[in-house]
Design a protein around this motif. Structure first.
Motif, PDB file in Angstrom:
ATOM      1  N   LYS A 299      10.863  -9.071  10.836  1.00 25.96           N
ATOM      2  CA  LYS A 299       9.473  -9.082  11.325  1.00 25.96           C
ATOM      3  C   LYS A 299       9.263  -7.963  12.351  1.00 25.96           C
ATOM      4  CE  LYS A 299       6.030 -12.191  13.368  1.00 25.96           C
ATOM      5  NZ  LYS A 299       5.798 -13.553  13.939  1.00 25.96           N
ATOM      6  N   TYR A 300      10.256  -7.749  13.208  1.00 25.94           N
ATOM      7  CA  TYR A 300      10.162  -6.681  14.199  1.00 25.94           C
ATOM      8  C   TYR A 300      10.155  -5.308  13.532  1.00 25.94           C
ATOM      9  CZ  TYR A 300      11.615  -3.333  17.748  1.00 25.94           C
ATOM     10  OH  TYR A 300      11.695  -2.221  18.547  1.00 25.94           O
ATOM     11  N   ILE A 301      11.076  -5.097  12.585  1.00 24.21           N
ATOM     12  CA  ILE A 301      11.123  -3.816  11.872  1.00 24.21           C
ATOM     13  C   ILE A 301       9.794  -3.565  11.165  1.00 24.21           C
ATOM     14  CG2 ILE A 301      12.243  -2.533  10.001  1.00 24.21           C
ATOM     15  CD1 ILE A 301      14.011  -2.738  12.394  1.00 24.21           C
ATOM     16  N   GLN A 302       9.232  -4.605  10.555  1.00 23.71           N
ATOM     17  CA  GLN A 302       7.930  -4.462   9.892  1.00 23.71           C
ATOM     18  C   GLN A 302       6.848  -4.029  10.885  1.00 23.71           C
ATOM     19  OE1 GLN A 302       5.830  -8.007   8.906  1.00 23.71           O
ATOM     20  NE2 GLN A 302       4.691  -7.103   7.195  1.00 23.71           N
ATOM     21  N   SER A 303       6.901  -4.570  12.113  1.00 23.12           N
ATOM     22  CA  SER A 303       5.884  -4.233  13.116  1.00 23.12           C
ATOM     23  C   SER A 303       5.927  -2.767  13.514  1.00 23.12           C
ATOM     24  CB  SER A 303       6.065  -5.111  14.362  1.00 23.12           C
ATOM     25  OG  SER A 303       7.174  -4.679  15.146  1.00 23.12           O
ATOM     26  N   LEU A 304       7.054  -2.113  13.276  1.00 26.55           N
ATOM     27  CA  LEU A 304       7.192  -0.703  13.640  1.00 26.55           C
ATOM     28  C   LEU A 304       6.615   0.228  12.574  1.00 26.55           C
ATOM     29  CD1 LEU A 304      10.826  -0.650  15.109  1.00 26.55           C
ATOM     30  CD2 LEU A 304       8.654  -0.900  16.326  1.00 26.55           C
ATOM     31  N   TYR A 305       6.385  -0.303  11.373  1.00 24.84           N
ATOM     32  CA  TYR A 305       5.820   0.517  10.300  1.00 24.84           C
ATOM     33  C   TYR A 305       4.309   0.626  10.489  1.00 24.84           C
ATOM     34  CZ  TYR A 305       4.236   1.986   5.701  1.00 24.84           C
ATOM     35  OH  TYR A 305       3.615   2.655   4.682  1.00 24.84           O
ATOM     36  N   ASN A 306       3.781   1.841  10.380  1.00 21.64           N
ATOM     37  CA  ASN A 306       2.364   2.055  10.709  1.00 21.64           C
ATOM     38  C   ASN A 306       1.422   1.924   9.517  1.00 21.64           C
ATOM     39  OD1 ASN A 306       2.699   4.394   9.229  1.00 21.64           O
ATOM     40  ND2 ASN A 306       2.714   5.770  10.997  1.00 21.64           N
ATOM     41  N   GLY A 307       1.907   1.363   8.418  1.00 23.92           N
ATOM     42  CA  GLY A 307       1.056   1.196   7.247  1.00 23.92           C
ATOM     43  C   GLY A 307       0.953  -0.261   6.831  1.00 23.92           C
ATOM     44  N   LYS A 308       0.361  -0.498   5.682  1.00 20.90           N
ATOM     45  CA  LYS A 308       0.181  -1.848   5.158  1.00 20.90           C
ATOM     46  C   LYS A 308       1.466  -2.335   4.499  1.00 20.90           C
ATOM     47  CE  LYS A 308      -2.754  -4.510   1.986  1.00 20.90           C
ATOM     48  NZ  LYS A 308      -3.834  -4.426   0.964  1.00 20.90           N
ATOM     49  N   SER A 309       1.874  -3.569   4.813  1.00 22.57           N
ATOM     50  CA  SER A 309       3.100  -4.113   4.233  1.00 22.57           C
ATOM     51  C   SER A 309       3.043  -5.630   4.247  1.00 22.57           C
ATOM     52  CB  SER A 309       4.332  -3.622   5.013  1.00 22.57           C
ATOM     53  OG  SER A 309       4.318  -4.159   6.330  1.00 22.57           O
ATOM     54  N   GLN A 310       4.048  -6.242   3.616  1.00 19.51           N
ATOM     55  CA  GLN A 310       4.152  -7.695   3.586  1.00 19.51           C
ATOM     56  C   GLN A 310       5.540  -8.118   4.073  1.00 19.51           C
ATOM     57  OE1 GLN A 310       2.824  -9.537  -0.195  1.00 19.51           O
ATOM     58  NE2 GLN A 310       2.044  -7.508  -0.795  1.00 19.51           N
ATOM     59  N   LEU A 311       5.608  -9.319   4.633  1.00 23.30           N
ATOM     60  CA  LEU A 311       6.872  -9.915   5.042  1.00 23.30           C
ATOM     61  C   LEU A 311       7.109 -11.131   4.164  1.00 23.30           C
ATOM     62  CD1 LEU A 311       9.242  -9.946   7.127  1.00 23.30           C
ATOM     63  CD2 LEU A 311       7.821 -11.468   8.527  1.00 23.30           C
ATOM     64  N   ILE A 312       8.143 -11.061   3.312  1.00 23.12           N
ATOM     65  CA  ILE A 312       8.392 -12.123   2.331  1.00 23.12           C
ATOM     66  C   ILE A 312       9.866 -12.502   2.381  1.00 23.12           C
ATOM     67  CG2 ILE A 312       8.276 -12.777  -0.110  1.00 23.12           C
ATOM     68  CD1 ILE A 312       6.133 -10.645  -0.496  1.00 23.12           C
ATOM     69  N   ALA A 313      10.153 -13.793   2.361  1.00 23.79           N
ATOM     70  CA  ALA A 313      11.535 -14.263   2.372  1.00 23.79           C
ATOM     71  C   ALA A 313      12.258 -13.832   1.097  1.00 23.79           C
ATOM     72  CB  ALA A 313      11.567 -15.785   2.499  1.00 23.79           C
ATOM     73  N   LEU A 314      13.519 -13.497   1.245  1.00 24.80           N
ATOM     74  CA  LEU A 314      14.326 -13.055   0.104  1.00 24.80           C
ATOM     75  C   LEU A 314      14.271 -14.048  -1.048  1.00 24.80           C
ATOM     76  CD1 LEU A 314      17.670 -11.572   1.475  1.00 24.80           C
ATOM     77  CD2 LEU A 314      16.374 -10.676  -0.446  1.00 24.80           C
ATOM     78  N   GLU A 315      14.338 -15.333  -0.707  1.00 19.09           N
ATOM     79  CA  GLU A 315      14.390 -16.358  -1.740  1.00 19.09           C
ATOM     80  C   GLU A 315      13.084 -16.490  -2.521  1.00 19.09           C
ATOM     81  OE1 GLU A 315      14.233 -18.387   2.383  1.00 19.09           O
ATOM     82  OE2 GLU A 315      15.151 -16.627   1.461  1.00 19.09           O
ATOM     83  N   ASP A 316      12.022 -15.873  -2.006  1.00 18.61           N
ATOM     84  CA  ASP A 316      10.725 -15.944  -2.695  1.00 18.61           C
ATOM     85  C   ASP A 316      10.440 -14.738  -3.586  1.00 18.61           C
ATOM     86  OD1 ASP A 316      10.189 -18.396  -1.520  1.00 18.61           O
ATOM     87  OD2 ASP A 316       9.198 -17.494   0.225  1.00 18.61           O
ATOM     88  N   LEU A 317      11.324 -13.748  -3.561  1.00 14.74           N
ATOM     89  CA  LEU A 317      11.136 -12.577  -4.413  1.00 14.74           C
ATOM     90  C   LEU A 317      11.575 -12.900  -5.841  1.00 14.74           C
ATOM     91  CD1 LEU A 317      12.517  -9.811  -2.015  1.00 14.74           C
ATOM     92  CD2 LEU A 317      10.137 -10.499  -2.368  1.00 14.74           C
ATOM     93  N   GLN A 318      10.938 -12.255  -6.804  1.00 10.77           N
ATOM     94  CA  GLN A 318      11.226 -12.529  -8.215  1.00 10.77           C
ATOM     95  C   GLN A 318      11.636 -11.233  -8.908  1.00 10.77           C
ATOM     96  OE1 GLN A 318       7.451 -14.103  -9.421  1.00 10.77           O
ATOM     97  NE2 GLN A 318       7.726 -16.042  -8.342  1.00 10.77           N
ATOM     98  N   ILE A 319      12.788 -11.278  -9.587  1.00  8.91           N
ATOM     99  CA  ILE A 319      13.272 -10.089 -10.272  1.00  8.91           C
ATOM    100  C   ILE A 319      13.212 -10.285 -11.776  1.00  8.91           C
ATOM    101  CG2 ILE A 319      15.698 -10.850 -10.169  1.00  8.91           C
ATOM    102  CD1 ILE A 319      16.438  -7.864  -9.803  1.00  8.91           C
ATOM    103  N   ILE A 320      12.761  -9.263 -12.462  1.00 10.12           N
ATOM    104  CA  ILE A 320      12.778  -9.234 -13.927  1.00 10.12           C
ATOM    105  C   ILE A 320      13.683  -8.074 -14.320  1.00 10.12           C
ATOM    106  CG2 ILE A 320      11.430  -8.947 -16.038  1.00 10.12           C
ATOM    107  CD1 ILE A 320       9.026 -10.073 -14.544  1.00 10.12           C
TER     108      ILE A 320
END
Length: 414
Positions: free
Chosen positions: A186-207
């Motif tokens: 969450k902290y690393i995300q706050s340092l990015y100056n653009g649009k992004s999302q914070l999502i838990a690893l377990e909620d990502l879906q791979i095909i």
């Protein structure tokens, strides 16, 4: 310290860290962040910065060499057959975005313990929280400019990677049930100056052979996984036995996903890389310049893949796993005296043998009173430039029970 003063210290510590609700001042019902400081002079800070960048250049040059090595050498360094096919890919100009160089002050000057180049922790503590504590003690913060530097680098690297994409999906991730990892992401995300999302690893879906997706079905272009190690990723399987971790790495290899730190950062993660560097040094290899050999001689500890050198010369040494973390599976051998970490989860890995250089001790104020703790300096490398400095204080083997000890600049003693 009498009980009244100790209670007063505990109250002040709680008040100070309550101002940082997104920080983990306590972990697992135990204190982590200390309300005390480790003193460094301006000259010492400059010295640490210089050494950090010098060591970084040694690793960067070694990475370029390693990409030319046969697979068998990678196996000797502890890398698995599954992961080796991905190690030679380089997607950005730098070997990594955030790396941490661990240093210890000895009677022979600063010595380099190890480098965490893939998923270094201790980032929010040093780049952000440290300044609050130096303010409390009315000290100069040696890391005052580091957070902005880190933010600029993260934004530059991510924005350069998404150039040309219409609506890029950028996701920062960590395990949602791990407080330290989640809040770091969450902290690393706050340092990015653009649009992004914070999502838990377990909620990502791979095909497989297609892409990585958010729970809403959006295809992810950039995945920033600051705390999730590649050596864990390669073991990940779904309930049906699909090797989803390797499938994710295939997406990176095929250009269907970009991850940060990049795969190239994992190239240097094995502690056995230090044995490779030391071997090149003692063979006086022309891979390194005279100046670089001097840096290795001054700051690297003798490191080998066998303990013979130390046994033959009756020298104390440390045995540690190539991909060990948090002080797990470490042994200190000093003649008949042997000490080892409580955890032994990495005992089946390739082991690295390094000359033992004991951590200095310092009296530190804790919620349990004044304690004598071992201190280890962590100095960050942001791309090729120095970042923040911090101290972990704890046992003779620096593990996950070690505390965060802020650093502040003090006047030189006459």
């Amino acid at each position: 310290m009498d009980n009244v003063n100790l209670q007063n210290h505990r109250r002040k510590r709680k008040e100070v860290y309550q101002k940082l609700p997104d920080f983990w001042a306590d972990l697992q019902d135990s204190y982590y962040a200390l309300l005390d400081h480790y003193p460094l002079t301006e000259n010492e800070v400059d010295e640490i910065h210089t050494i950090t960048e010098q060591i970084g250049k040694i690793y960067d040059k070694t990475a370029r060499l390693m990409r030319q090595l046969p697979d068998d050498i990678f196996y000797m360094l502890g890398y698995s057959k599954e992961i080796v096919p991905f190690l030679r890919y380089k997607t950005i100009e730098s070997e990594g975005i955030i790396r941490r160089i661990d240093l210890v002050r000895t009677v022979d000057g600063w010595k380099h313990y190890e480098c965490n180049s893939d998923t270094p922790t201790f980032i929010m503590e040093t780049h952000h929280v440290n300044g609050y504590i130096t303010d409390y003690f009315n000290l100069k913060n040696p890391n005052a400019e580091s957070e902005m530097k880190l933010s600029n680098v993260i934004s530059h690297v991510v924005n350069k990677s998404i150039k040309g994409l219409d609506k890029p999906i950028i996701v920062f991730t960590a395990h949602g049930d791990h407080e330290e990892d989640w809040k770091t992401a969450k902290y690393i995300q706050s340092l990015y100056n653009g649009k992004s999302q914070l999502i838990a690893l377990e909620d990502l879906q791979i095909i497989e052979n297609d892409g990585l997706y958010t729970p809403k079905g959006e295809r992810i272009h950039i995945l920033y996984r600051q705390t999730y190690p590649i050596e864990h990723l390669e073991l990940d399987q779904s309930s049906d036995g699909t090797k989803i971790g390797l499938a994710l790495l295939e997406l990176v290899k095929d250009g269907k996903l970009i991850i940060f730190n990049p795969l190239s950062a994992f190239l240097l993660q094995s502690k056995a890389v230090q044995a490779l560097i030391w071997n090149l040094h003692i063979e006086e290899s022309d891979v390194f310049t005279e100046e670089e050999h001097d840096v290795i001689r001054k700051h690297f500890l003798p490191t080998f893949l066998e303990p013979d050198f130390f046994i033959e010369n009756n020298l104390p040494y440390v045995e540690k796993p190539a991909f060990g973390r948090e002080g797990d599976s470490i042994k200190i051998v000093n003649g008949e005296n042997r000490q080892q970490s409580k955890q032994n989860n990495y005992h089946d890995q390739v082991m690295v043998f390094q000359q033992y250089s004991p951590l200095p001790m310092r009296k530190v104020m804790t919620p349990d009173g004044m304690l004598d703790l071992h201190v280890l300096i962590g100095s960050f490398l942001i791309k090729e430039e120095y970042g923040a400095i911090g101290v972990r204080a704890g046992n003779i083997i620096t593990g996950n029970e070690s505390c965060f000890l802020p650093v502040g600049i003090v006047e030189e003693k006459n």
